[in-house]
Design a protein around this motif. Structure first.
Motif, PDB file in Angstrom:
ATOM      1  N   GLY A  25      23.272  31.022 -37.003  1.00 33.86           N
ATOM      2  CA  GLY A  25      21.949  30.546 -36.607  1.00 33.86           C
ATOM      3  C   GLY A  25      21.846  30.349 -35.102  1.00 33.86           C
ATOM      4  N   ALA A  26      22.861  29.741 -34.509  1.00 28.18           N
ATOM      5  CA  ALA A  26      22.855  29.530 -33.055  1.00 28.18           C
ATOM      6  C   ALA A  26      22.832  30.862 -32.311  1.00 28.18           C
ATOM      7  CB  ALA A  26      24.077  28.708 -32.645  1.00 28.18           C
ATOM      8  N   TRP A  27      23.607  31.835 -32.809  1.00 28.86           N
ATOM      9  CA  TRP A  27      23.635  33.158 -32.180  1.00 28.86           C
ATOM     10  C   TRP A  27      22.244  33.796 -32.219  1.00 28.86           C
ATOM     11  CZ3 TRP A  27      25.857  38.112 -34.729  1.00 28.86           C
ATOM     12  CH2 TRP A  27      25.856  39.155 -33.812  1.00 28.86           C
ATOM     13  N   MET A  28      21.582  33.693 -33.358  1.00 29.88           N
ATOM     14  CA  MET A  28      20.244  34.295 -33.488  1.00 29.88           C
ATOM     15  C   MET A  28      19.215  33.582 -32.613  1.00 29.88           C
ATOM     16  SD  MET A  28      20.396  36.971 -35.363  1.00 29.88           S
ATOM     17  CE  MET A  28      21.836  37.189 -34.322  1.00 29.88           C
ATOM     18  N   ILE A  29      19.374  32.291 -32.450  1.00 29.50           N
ATOM     19  CA  ILE A  29      18.454  31.546 -31.580  1.00 29.50           C
ATOM     20  C   ILE A  29      18.674  31.939 -30.119  1.00 29.50           C
ATOM     21  CG2 ILE A  29      17.901  29.248 -30.687  1.00 29.50           C
ATOM     22  CD1 ILE A  29      18.545  28.215 -33.593  1.00 29.50           C
ATOM     23  N   LEU A  30      19.929  32.001 -29.709  1.00 32.06           N
ATOM     24  CA  LEU A  30      20.244  32.274 -28.306  1.00 32.06           C
ATOM     25  C   LEU A  30      20.140  33.753 -27.939  1.00 32.06           C
ATOM     26  CD1 LEU A  30      23.322  29.891 -27.989  1.00 32.06           C
ATOM     27  CD2 LEU A  30      20.997  29.516 -27.102  1.00 32.06           C
ATOM     28  N   HIS A  49      10.418  35.379 -34.149  1.00 32.21           N
ATOM     29  CA  HIS A  49      10.561  35.328 -35.608  1.00 32.21           C
ATOM     30  C   HIS A  49      12.039  35.288 -35.987  1.00 32.21           C
ATOM     31  CE1 HIS A  49       6.364  37.318 -36.120  1.00 32.21           C
ATOM     32  NE2 HIS A  49       6.280  36.041 -35.838  1.00 32.21           N
ATOM     33  N   TRP A  50      12.840  36.093 -35.320  1.00 28.71           N
ATOM     34  CA  TRP A  50      14.269  36.119 -35.600  1.00 28.71           C
ATOM     35  C   TRP A  50      14.910  34.791 -35.204  1.00 28.71           C
ATOM     36  CZ3 TRP A  50      16.562  38.745 -39.014  1.00 28.71           C
ATOM     37  CH2 TRP A  50      17.934  38.945 -38.997  1.00 28.71           C
TER      38      TRP A  50
END
Length: 135
Positions: A25-30, A49-50
């Motif tokens: 989740g953190a990877w997708m946010i950053l 969205h991602w």
């Protein structure tokens, strides 16, 4: 099945699921476009969205980590996660069949969803058996 009777493998599996989902989740946010670049896919027009999906996945991870403390008590959290891990690949399949997603997108489903089906199902079955015994 009180916590002391939970199968020894349940806690570590849920902790690994928690850490994995928090990190994913953190990877997708950053880095919301990185998975598309890695898979050689067209980048989405709205990376936000991602990033939202990353937030949801990270929140699931926190839930799994909490559920690891007492898997039999926190089975509803595991059930919600299991539903997401079953419905996610169905949504990805729909995206591939309609031409909106590249078939390589299924690589994400391997580690994010499919590998968790068996352990989550076994935990839910154990919780169901426990509930039946206590009724």
């Amino acid at each position: 099945m009180p916590q002391s009777e939970a199968r020894p493998w349940m806690k570590p599996v849920l902790l690994v699921a928690g850490v994995y989902n928090i990190l994913w989740g953190a990877w997708m946010i950053l880095f919301p476009l990185s998975i598309f670049q890695w898979l050689g896919m067209k980048e989405p027009n709205y990376p936000e969205h991602w990033q939202c999906i990353g937030m949801i996945v990270g929140a699931y991870g926190l839930g799994y980590a909490i559920a690891a403390c007492d898997p039999m008590r926190h089975w509803p959290v595991i059930l919600v996660g299991w539903l997401g891990k079953v419905l996610g690949p169905i949504g990805a399949l729909h995206g591939v069949l309609t031409g909106k997603l590249d078939k390589h997108f299924f690589m994400i489903n391997l580690t994010n969803d499919l590998i968790w089906w068996v352990p989550f199902t076994l935990i839910l079955l154990a919780a169901w058996r426990h509930e039946r015994r206590t009724e």
